[in-house]
Design a protein around this motif. Structure first.
Motif, PDB file in Angstrom:
ATOM      1  N   ALA A 260      12.962  10.434  21.398  1.00  0.00           N
ATOM      2  CA  ALA A 260      11.697   9.709  21.547  1.00  0.00           C
ATOM      3  C   ALA A 260      10.556  10.686  21.358  1.00  0.00           C
ATOM      4  N   THR A 261       9.560  10.259  20.609  1.00  0.00           N
ATOM      5  CA  THR A 261       8.378  11.086  20.401  1.00  0.00           C
ATOM      6  C   THR A 261       7.430  10.959  21.589  1.00  0.00           C
ATOM      7  N   ALA A 262       6.437  11.823  21.605  1.00  0.00           N
ATOM      8  CA  ALA A 262       5.300  11.611  22.495  1.00  0.00           C
ATOM      9  C   ALA A 262       4.565  10.350  22.038  1.00  0.00           C
ATOM     10  N   PRO A 263       3.740   9.750  22.904  1.00  0.00           N
ATOM     11  CA  PRO A 263       2.931   8.600  22.461  1.00  0.00           C
ATOM     12  C   PRO A 263       2.087   8.969  21.237  1.00  0.00           C
ATOM     13  N   LEU A 264       2.101   8.090  20.239  1.00  0.00           N
ATOM     14  CA  LEU A 264       1.406   8.350  18.983  1.00  0.00           C
ATOM     15  C   LEU A 264       0.033   7.686  18.993  1.00  0.00           C
ATOM     16  N   PRO A 265      -0.949   8.305  18.380  1.00  0.00           N
ATOM     17  CA  PRO A 265      -2.290   7.712  18.355  1.00  0.00           C
ATOM     18  C   PRO A 265      -2.338   6.461  17.484  1.00  0.00           C
ATOM     19  N   ALA A 266      -3.356   5.652  17.710  1.00  0.00           N
ATOM     20  CA  ALA A 266      -3.495   4.396  16.976  1.00  0.00           C
ATOM     21  C   ALA A 266      -3.558   4.630  15.469  1.00  0.00           C
ATOM     22  N   ALA A 267      -4.195   5.708  15.043  1.00  0.00           N
ATOM     23  CA  ALA A 267      -4.303   5.990  13.609  1.00  0.00           C
ATOM     24  C   ALA A 267      -2.932   6.212  12.981  1.00  0.00           C
ATOM     25  N   THR A 293       7.770   1.670  21.259  1.00  0.00           N
ATOM     26  CA  THR A 293       7.791   1.328  22.677  1.00  0.00           C
ATOM     27  C   THR A 293       6.447   0.738  23.103  1.00  0.00           C
ATOM     28  N   ALA A 294       6.427   0.129  24.273  1.00  0.00           N
ATOM     29  CA  ALA A 294       5.217  -0.518  24.765  1.00  0.00           C
ATOM     30  C   ALA A 294       4.088   0.490  24.977  1.00  0.00           C
ATOM     31  N   ASN A 295       4.436   1.754  25.225  1.00  0.00           N
ATOM     32  CA  ASN A 295       3.389   2.760  25.435  1.00  0.00           C
ATOM     33  C   ASN A 295       3.174   3.644  24.207  1.00  0.00           C
ATOM     34  N   GLY A 296       3.635   3.164  23.039  1.00  0.00           N
ATOM     35  CA  GLY A 296       3.275   3.820  21.789  1.00  0.00           C
ATOM     36  C   GLY A 296       4.132   4.990  21.362  1.00  0.00           C
ATOM     37  N   ARG A 297       5.295   5.143  21.933  1.00  0.00           N
ATOM     38  CA  ARG A 297       6.245   6.151  21.439  1.00  0.00           C
ATOM     39  C   ARG A 297       7.093   5.534  20.323  1.00  0.00           C
ATOM     40  N   LEU A 298       7.742   6.383  19.569  1.00  0.00           N
ATOM     41  CA  LEU A 298       8.747   5.922  18.628  1.00  0.00           C
ATOM     42  C   LEU A 298      10.103   6.385  19.157  1.00  0.00           C
ATOM     43  N   ALA A 299      10.926   5.424  19.566  1.00  0.00           N
ATOM     44  CA  ALA A 299      12.281   5.708  20.050  1.00  0.00           C
ATOM     45  C   ALA A 299      13.247   5.445  18.910  1.00  0.00           C
ATOM     46  N   PHE A 300      14.079   6.449  18.587  1.00  0.00           N
ATOM     47  CA  PHE A 300      14.862   6.400  17.355  1.00  0.00           C
ATOM     48  C   PHE A 300      16.250   6.980  17.603  1.00  0.00           C
ATOM     49  N   GLY A 301      17.255   6.295  17.100  1.00  0.00           N
ATOM     50  CA  GLY A 301      18.611   6.768  17.327  1.00  0.00           C
ATOM     51  C   GLY A 301      19.513   6.541  16.141  1.00  0.00           C
ATOM     52  N   VAL A 337       4.073  10.955   8.056  1.00  0.00           N
ATOM     53  CA  VAL A 337       2.976  11.178   8.994  1.00  0.00           C
ATOM     54  C   VAL A 337       3.461  11.844  10.279  1.00  0.00           C
ATOM     55  N   LEU A 338       4.750  11.705  10.555  1.00  0.00           N
ATOM     56  CA  LEU A 338       5.330  12.362  11.729  1.00  0.00           C
ATOM     57  C   LEU A 338       5.759  13.773  11.333  1.00  0.00           C
ATOM     58  N   GLY A 339       4.798  14.603  11.034  1.00  0.00           N
ATOM     59  CA  GLY A 339       5.095  15.966  10.629  1.00  0.00           C
ATOM     60  C   GLY A 339       5.662  16.788  11.761  1.00  0.00           C
ATOM     61  N   PRO A 340       5.907  18.048  11.516  1.00  0.00           N
ATOM     62  CA  PRO A 340       6.542  18.907  12.526  1.00  0.00           C
ATOM     63  C   PRO A 340       5.705  19.093  13.789  1.00  0.00           C
ATOM     64  N   ASP A 341       4.419  18.752  13.728  1.00  0.00           N
ATOM     65  CA  ASP A 341       3.571  18.925  14.907  1.00  0.00           C
ATOM     66  C   ASP A 341       3.726  17.792  15.924  1.00  0.00           C
ATOM     67  N   VAL A 344       8.998  15.771  19.880  1.00  0.00           N
ATOM     68  CA  VAL A 344      10.015  14.930  20.513  1.00  0.00           C
ATOM     69  C   VAL A 344      10.087  15.345  21.970  1.00  0.00           C
ATOM     70  N   THR A 345       9.838  14.405  22.849  1.00  0.00           N
ATOM     71  CA  THR A 345       9.767  14.719  24.281  1.00  0.00           C
ATOM     72  C   THR A 345      11.056  14.419  25.029  1.00  0.00           C
ATOM     73  N   HIS A 346      11.897  13.549  24.468  1.00  0.00           N
ATOM     74  CA  HIS A 346      13.135  13.165  25.153  1.00  0.00           C
ATOM     75  C   HIS A 346      14.281  13.106  24.153  1.00  0.00           C
ATOM     76  N   THR A 347      15.431  13.586  24.551  1.00  0.00           N
ATOM     77  CA  THR A 347      16.670  13.464  23.773  1.00  0.00           C
ATOM     78  C   THR A 347      17.775  13.025  24.722  1.00  0.00           C
ATOM     79  N   TRP A 348      18.639  12.129  24.259  1.00  0.00           N
ATOM     80  CA  TRP A 348      19.710  11.646  25.129  1.00  0.00           C
ATOM     81  C   TRP A 348      20.790  10.949  24.300  1.00  0.00           C
TER      82      TRP A 348
END
Length: 458
Positions: A260-267, A293-301, A337-341, A344-348
């Motif tokens: 899961a990424t950190a919350p992403l900005p609206a842009a 996610t509801a809080n703007g993260r991208l959860a991907f598996g 747009v999801l560059g290396p910067d 990812v805040t969570h892995t599971w």
């Protein structure tokens, strides 16, 4: 063990994950259910709703939602692991259609319960877009829609998207088209399972956590602390089934991992899309899946972790740095747009259950009082609800439309003994990875992947 560390989802539930009291000794019940994931809790929910006088006990090795129910991708979908043609070959065309229609209804039913019980699981009925990003993937997208039409499912159930239509929903790189179905909701899976546990307790069901079951047999579930004696014993253990005596070859635990990424900005979301919180995937062979996610993260598996010899399930297998790195690369390929910067805040990860014929099943044998459900192959968020409703009807002796569905009392063959099981599962995984690489390189469909799908009965 800190249960919050098991997944992003469990780290963001709306309650402390304090275990409920364990079983203290021998006791009696009308129904004992082994496993406090979706299957076990939905079964308890519908049994208690139909007959409040039933004494129902649920036994859980850890805490409710510890397994796949608290770690999955959050797709409440109408997907089945067995294709419509495969179901039709085995049970007839009408039975296959009835099974798929029942799954469509199931998504709506879960939404109804979520609203009625006030379960704050971030329910969003946005459907699923499956992208086609190569010629072979586009062929598979078209074939999927053609197959749906042959079984009487129209654009309102599954629609073929052109490039612009697909990009309007999910603006991944290199999109050539795709498919869209409305029959899916994005959910916060751990909030769903934890809310469901509270809902069954309000109906008088007793849940004992930190209570491992060491044996299931007719009339009782045995634990180190004592046995729960009951005329009906339900096995709802999915990817953990192989740890029970006599069940090592019933279900193969196959791992799926997520980031899961950190919350992403609206842009950033304006560039990615998923404005209706559509769940998304593409038509590659090795499964990937994601949601906003509801809080703007991208959860991907995705799949990709190896099957472990002897159907072993241990905590260390939840984390495969190689697979996490591959998932992050895939995200960057899909969405530059999801560059290396973008961190990812969570892995599971965790195990899901796969039957030898890739067929989910639900059943009850009145003679010995043993019931079971599982083998969802990762599609259990929705399917487990249908299983729970069906088990409730079977256990109560009701003859309904659900008890006539083709998966009822289906018995999958046992997996091969080791080392054949290990060789077969991991060889299949390699075939699918190689097929995706070859298709990306040549632009032609993989014959090896098609042959392997036929071998699985798809």
């Amino acid at each position: 063990m800190r249960y919050q560390d098991l997944s992003y989802w469990l780290s963001t539930v709306d309650e402390p994950l304090t275990p409920r009291p364990p079983l203290a000794g021998d006791t009696d019940a009308d129904v004992v259910i082994v496993g406090a994931g979706y299957t076990g809790l939905w079964t308890a929910y519908y049994l208690a709703e139909a007959d409040p006088s039933l004494r129902i006990v649920v036994l859980e090795r850890q805490v409710a939602g510890f397994g796949a129910s608290g770690r999955n991708g959050g797709w409440c979908s109408a997907l089945l692991p067995t294709s419509l043609p495969a179901l039709a070959r085995q049970h007839g065309r009408d039975a296959a259609i009835a099974m798929q229609r029942a799954m469509h209804d199931t998504v709506r039913e879960i939404g109804r319960v979520v609203a009625a019980e006030g379960i704050d699981c971030h329910w969003s009925y946005g459907g699923t877009v499956v992208l086609a990003r190569s010629g072979p993937q586009l062929e598979r997208a078209r074939a999927t829609v053609t197959e749906a039409r042959e079984f009487g499912f129209g654009p309102e159930d599954l629609d073929l998207l052109g490039p612009a239509e697909a990009v309007a929903r999910c603006a991944a790189e290199g999109v050539r088209g795709g498919t869209y179905t409305p029959h899916c909701a994005a959910v916060h899976p751990a909030r769903l399972v934890r809310g469901l546990a509270r809902a069954v307790e309000r109906r008088g069901v007793t849940i004992h956590e930190r209570t491992p079951v060491t044996e299931i047999r007719s009339g009782r579930a045995v634990t180190p602390a004592g046995a729960v004696r009951a005329p009906v014993v339900v096995r709802a253990t999915e990817g953990y089934t192989s740890g029970l005596p006599g069940h090592r070859r019933a279900i193969a635990p196959v791992y799926s991992l997520m980031v899961a990424t950190a919350p992403l900005p609206a842009a950033t979301w304006e560039q990615i899309g998923l404005a209706e919180r559509e769940t998304f995937s593409d038509h590659r062979h090795v499964i990937i899946y994601g949601q906003r996610t509801a809080n703007g993260r991208l959860a991907f598996g995705g799949r990709g972790a190896p099957y472990h010899f002897g159907s072993r399930v241990v905590p260390g297998f939840d984390r495969e740095p190689r697979v996490f790195a591959a998932l992050r690369r895939t995200l960057g390929e899909l969405f530059p747009v999801l560059g290396p910067d973008v961190p990812v805040t969570h892995t599971w990860g965790g195990p899901l259950g796969v039957a030898r014929d890739w067929a989910a099943s639900v059943g009850y044998h009145r003679g010995d009082g043993l019931a079971w459900a599982g083998g969802y192959v990762g599609d259990g968020v929705g399917t487990s609800n249908l299983a729970g409703r069906t088990l409730a009807d079977l256990i109560r002796g009701e003859r309904t439309e659900l008890t006539q569905l083709p998966w009822v009392n289906h018995r999958s063959p046992r997996w091969e003994p080791e080392p054949l099981r290990w060789l077969a599962v991991n060889a299949g995984l390699k075939v699918m990875f190689a097929a995706d690489e070859a298709e990306n390189r040549t632009g032609r469909p993989s014959r090896r992947a098609a042959a392997f799908s036929r071998f699985l009965g798809h």
